[in-house]
Motif scaffolding. Structure first.
Motif, mmCIF file in Angstrom:
data_model
loop_
_atom_site.group_PDB
_atom_site.id
_atom_site.type_symbol
_atom_site.label_atom_id
_atom_site.label_comp_id
_atom_site.label_asym_id
_atom_site.label_seq_id
_atom_site.Cartn_x
_atom_site.Cartn_y
_atom_site.Cartn_z
ATOM 1 N N TYR A 2 -3.923 -4.968 -0.120
ATOM 2 C CA TYR A 2 -4.500 -5.621 1.123
ATOM 3 C C TYR A 2 -5.633 -6.253 1.122
ATOM 4 C CZ TYR A 2 -1.602 -1.262 2.045
ATOM 5 O OH TYR A 2 -0.489 -0.232 1.953
ATOM 6 N N PHE A 33 -0.345 5.019 2.286
ATOM 7 C CA PHE A 33 -0.214 3.589 2.190
ATOM 8 C C PHE A 33 -1.351 3.201 1.458
ATOM 9 C CE2 PHE A 33 -3.637 2.244 5.421
ATOM 10 C CZ PHE A 33 -3.838 3.135 5.772
ATOM 11 N N HIS A 36 -0.432 3.164 -2.163
ATOM 12 C CA HIS A 36 0.228 1.787 -2.817
ATOM 13 C C HIS A 36 -0.647 0.947 -2.786
ATOM 14 C CE1 HIS A 36 4.275 4.133 -2.163
ATOM 15 N NE2 HIS A 36 3.854 4.358 -0.712
ATOM 16 N N HIS A 60 11.174 5.252 -4.740
ATOM 17 C CA HIS A 60 10.294 5.136 -3.529
ATOM 18 C C HIS A 60 9.146 4.243 -4.027
ATOM 19 C CE1 HIS A 60 8.235 5.814 -0.066
ATOM 20 N NE2 HIS A 60 6.975 6.070 -0.789
ATOM 21 N N ALA A 63 10.237 0.602 -4.719
ATOM 22 C CA ALA A 63 10.766 -0.063 -3.678
ATOM 23 C C ALA A 63 9.643 -0.657 -2.778
ATOM 24 C CB ALA A 63 11.583 0.507 -2.674
ATOM 25 N N VAL A 64 8.347 0.368 -2.589
ATOM 26 C CA VAL A 64 7.343 -0.187 -1.875
ATOM 27 C C VAL A 64 6.337 -1.248 -2.767
ATOM 28 C CG1 VAL A 64 5.295 0.521 -0.592
ATOM 29 C CG2 VAL A 64 7.108 2.133 -0.540
ATOM 30 N N ARG A 67 7.773 -4.767 -2.209
ATOM 31 C CA ARG A 67 7.181 -5.324 -0.858
ATOM 32 C C ARG A 67 5.979 -5.862 -1.028
ATOM 33 N NH1 ARG A 67 9.879 -3.476 4.264
ATOM 34 N NH2 ARG A 67 11.782 -2.724 3.506
ATOM 35 N N VAL A 257 -0.604 -0.263 9.926
ATOM 36 C CA VAL A 257 0.163 -0.567 9.016
ATOM 37 C C VAL A 257 1.346 -1.491 9.172
ATOM 38 C CG1 VAL A 257 1.727 0.626 7.105
ATOM 39 C CG2 VAL A 257 -0.241 1.702 7.960
ATOM 40 N N HIS A 258 1.725 -2.391 8.383
ATOM 41 C CA HIS A 258 2.758 -3.344 8.654
ATOM 42 C C HIS A 258 3.836 -3.035 7.733
ATOM 43 C CE1 HIS A 258 0.120 -5.542 11.472
ATOM 44 N NE2 HIS A 258 -0.778 -5.667 10.524
ATOM 45 N N ASP A 259 4.733 -3.843 7.899
ATOM 46 C CA ASP A 259 5.953 -3.988 6.770
ATOM 47 C C ASP A 259 5.493 -4.074 5.355
ATOM 48 O OD1 ASP A 259 8.591 -3.051 7.250
ATOM 49 O OD2 ASP A 259 9.326 -5.215 7.265
#
Lengths: 274, 408
Positions: A2, A33, A36, A60, A63-64, A67, A257-259
């Motif tokens: 981020y 989050f 990640h 898991h 997959a994150v 994104r 937290v967004h997508d």
């Protein structure tokens, strides 16, 4: 990764402080989050990463990270990432099918009183074997300083490990990774219940780790209750040794937290409120 | 412009063989398609229904396959048991396989009490009729003149075999017919039938729990619920119902002592259960009598090791039962945790004040709101003097007219 958090922490994948022990903790909220974020951050910074994923499966995290624009499978193939999947390893101890096959790193599950020595050995060997391999083969890609990520340490307490053993583990790891190898370390601890309750496992663990760390990010739910558009607040606390005394600096932000990321803003300046 | 119409009119009968409509059903080339499941809108996760449609909505569409739903029991275990039964009946109707583990009652007792499905359109025990609906040639007698585009569509479209539908309604006043129930394959685990050998190991897992894990793993491997298993035969879902874990009958002392000796037994079991489910086509509902567990921190770590967690708080036996605020409901429902799976943001429910009620035939979850006050003396306007007047009116009895709020 981020961008807003990077500017708060004053770091980019190209320039970040080495030898830091970052503690991520939460209470009545979910701080995963941030794990990640740090995973994708250090992979982009071309660090060698050892990830102890104790609470979720590899798919898991993969997959994150997808994104967030990082491929874990590729990093694994390149040898940049060493992923320890606690769930998968635990099965061979909890429901033994073959005589052997269990990784020695998960030995604490068989008898929690022996402590986390074998897990530490795993971390140490996987991060220092990086070093020797790099020296051996010059043609291979060069990776930056080693990084250890743990998600999450408090689940070990649920599996019967004592607080003392967990603190020993983190101390040994920080001595090896942060001091010896000049790398970074990120650990997540999840607390439950209120702050008033004292001698409770995860709280004691949190206190001990807060004492060891150099930067802590503490995530909490909003004190005024649940809100759809502001998921909670995060308190960033820097602890720096300057001369004699210990200098601490604190900042408080709210986050959502967004997508595909998260946004951080000063208290009361959420776009939904203004 | 008349001529083109004419010329178009001629080839059209040939051009419209079967596919008369341009609307094509969008089919995802998903590798697994199992009756009673659907992919999630948010993250493509395979979902199954809990049997309670309103609960599915709360959990973001349904239960993701490979996850655990923790239900914190209400004080008399009546509503949590009902949710478990709903979950199992949905499995029977969708022809999933079941696994029921109990320590208190026989698993068959729970299976006998399953609520009857309300199958308005279809007969469930005739799955062989399915090929019929593929495309029946329409009768030439009732050829459609106006809505001719529809005439090639299958006759009874509602007959889309209900077993492939997602979520059903159940009538809790009736129990499921035995022949429907027996059509489903069910594995049972009744703890008293499993002689546990007490081996003095240092392992934090209790023998009862490791026997349960072992038997679960055997079934998952033998019946091909493993994701890694070869795709030789059609895949199916295993629905696991574990009743009242952590109770003394499981050999656990979480609920008996302030400082239990097997403090980590249940959490370690749940960790193993998660590990097992993540690699298989199975989904579990676990009930735990949380009000008996004194240690809130322990309950917190139990919750975190399950993916979804809800708590039922029934009004039965509490003073809330007589509170007029709650007169429409049977209890409160708290969503403790929603899963973060394969995505960063979790699907938080937009509303946190939830209540459940058991209607004559159906269990539903609703938003908690104040009941409408229909009495005559209620003050509709919040202005002070109006309220005061209404209070006076009520004090004098309803005989005084002219003070009613309906007067102009």
């Amino acid at each position: 990764m981020y961008v807003e958090l990077n500017s708060i922490l004053n770091s980019t994948p190209d320039t970040f402080t080495q030898g830091e022990f970052i503690l991520v903790s939460d209470r009545r909220s979910d701080a995963s989050f941030l794990i990640h974020h740090f995973l994708s951050f250090y992979l982009r910074a071309r660090c060698r990463v050892c990830f102890l994923g104790l609470v979720q499966s590899f798919s898991h995290y993969s997959a994150v990270s997808q994104r967030l624009g990082v491929s874990l499978t590729q990093a694994k193939e390149k040898g940049q990432l060493i992923f320890f999947e606690g769930l998968k390893e635990s099965l061979s101890v909890l429901v033994p099918r073959d005589a052997n096959g269990a990784s020695p790193a998960i030995n604490f599950l068989r008898d929690p009183s022996v402590g986390l020595r074998s897990l530490y050995e795993f971390v140490r060997s996987s991060l220092s074997s990086f070093n020797s391999r790099e020296k051996a083969a010059d043609g291979a890609e060069e990776w930056g300083p080693p990084v250890l990520l743990v998600d999450d340490l408090s689940v070990l307490l649920s599996l019967g490990v004592s607080v003392g053993a967990a603190l020993d583990f983190s101390h040994y790891c920080s001595a090896t990774v942060c001091s010896q190898l000049q790398g970074n370390m990120v650990m997540l601890v999840r607390c439950d219940g209120e702050e008033e309750e004292e001698d409770e496992g995860s709280d004691r663990l949190l206190k001990g780790l807060t004492h060891q760390c150099s930067l802590s990010l503490h995530v909490e739910g909003l004190p005024t209750g649940y809100c759809r558009d502001i998921h909670g607040q995060v308190e960033v606390c820097w602890r720096k040794r300057r001369g004699e005394g210990l200098h601490t600096q604190k900042k408080l932000f709210q986050y959502k937290v967004h997508d595909k990321g998260a946004s951080f803003f000063a208290r009361g300046t959420s776009s939904t409120v203004l | 412009m008349a001529a083109p119409v004419n010329s178009v009119g001629k080839p059209s009968p040939e051009r419209l063989p079967l596919n008369t409509t341009s609307f094509q059903k969008k089919t995802r080339s998903k590798l697994i398609s199992i009756p009673g499941t659907r992919p999630s809108v948010q993250n493509g996760q395979l979902l199954v229904s809990t049997g309670v449609t309103s609960l599915d909505y709360l959990l973001g569409g349904g239960l993701a396959v490979g996850t655990v739903l923790l239900v914190e029991e209400d004080r008399y275990d009546s509503y949590s048991r009902m949710i478990l039964k709903y979950f199992l009946s949905e499995g029977v109707v969708c022809r999933h396989e079941l696994f029921v583990a109990t320590a208190q009652d026989d698993p068959d007792d729970i299976l006998q009490e399953l609520p009857a499905p309300i199958l308005d359109d279809v007969a469930i025990h005739k799955p062989l009729e399915q090929p019929l609906l593929s495309c029946e040639p329409s009768n030439s007698l009732d050829a459609m003149k106006i809505a001719w585009r529809y005439q090639n569509l299958p006759k009874v479209q509602s007959a889309l075999a209900s077993s492939s539908r997602f979520g059903h309604y159940y009538d809790v006043s009736k129990t499921m017919e035995p022949e429907i129930r027996q059509a489903a394959k069910c594995h049972r685990f009744y703890l008293p039938e499993h002689p546990t050998l007490s081996s003095p190991t240092h392992s934090p897992v209790l023998e009862s729990y490791s026997a349960l894990l072992k038997s679960l793993q055997d079934i998952i491997h033998k019946e091909g619920f493993d994701v890694a298993a070869p795709m030789s035969r059609p895949r199916n879902i295993l629905r696991i119902g574990l009743h009242s874990l952590g109770s003394a009958l499981w050999g656990d002392d979480l609920t008996c002592h302030d400082n239990p000796a097997h403090r980590h037994a249940l959490t370690t079991f749940l960790y193993g259960l998660r590990a097992l489910l993540r690699s298989s086509l199975a989904v579990a509902v676990v009930t735990v009598s949380s009000h008996l567990i004194q240690d809130r921190a322990l309950m917190g770590s139990i919750t975190r090791l399950c993916d979804n967690a809800i708590a039922l708080e029934s009004f039965k036996g509490s003073e809330r039962e007589t509170n007029p605020l709650y007169k429409d409901y049977h209890g409160l429902l708290h969503v403790r945790q929603v899963p973060h799976l394969n995505c960063l943001a979790s699907q938080l429910p937009d509303h946190k004040d939830l209540a459940f009620k058991l209607k004559r035939k159906q269990f539903t979850i609703e938003r908690l709101h104040l009941p409408p006050d229909l009495s005559e003396t209620v003050s509709r306007v919040s202005r002070g003097e109006q309220a005061g007047a209404a209070a006076v009116a009520s004090a004098c009895g309803s005989g005084t007219s002219g003070n009613k709020h309906l007067d102009f």
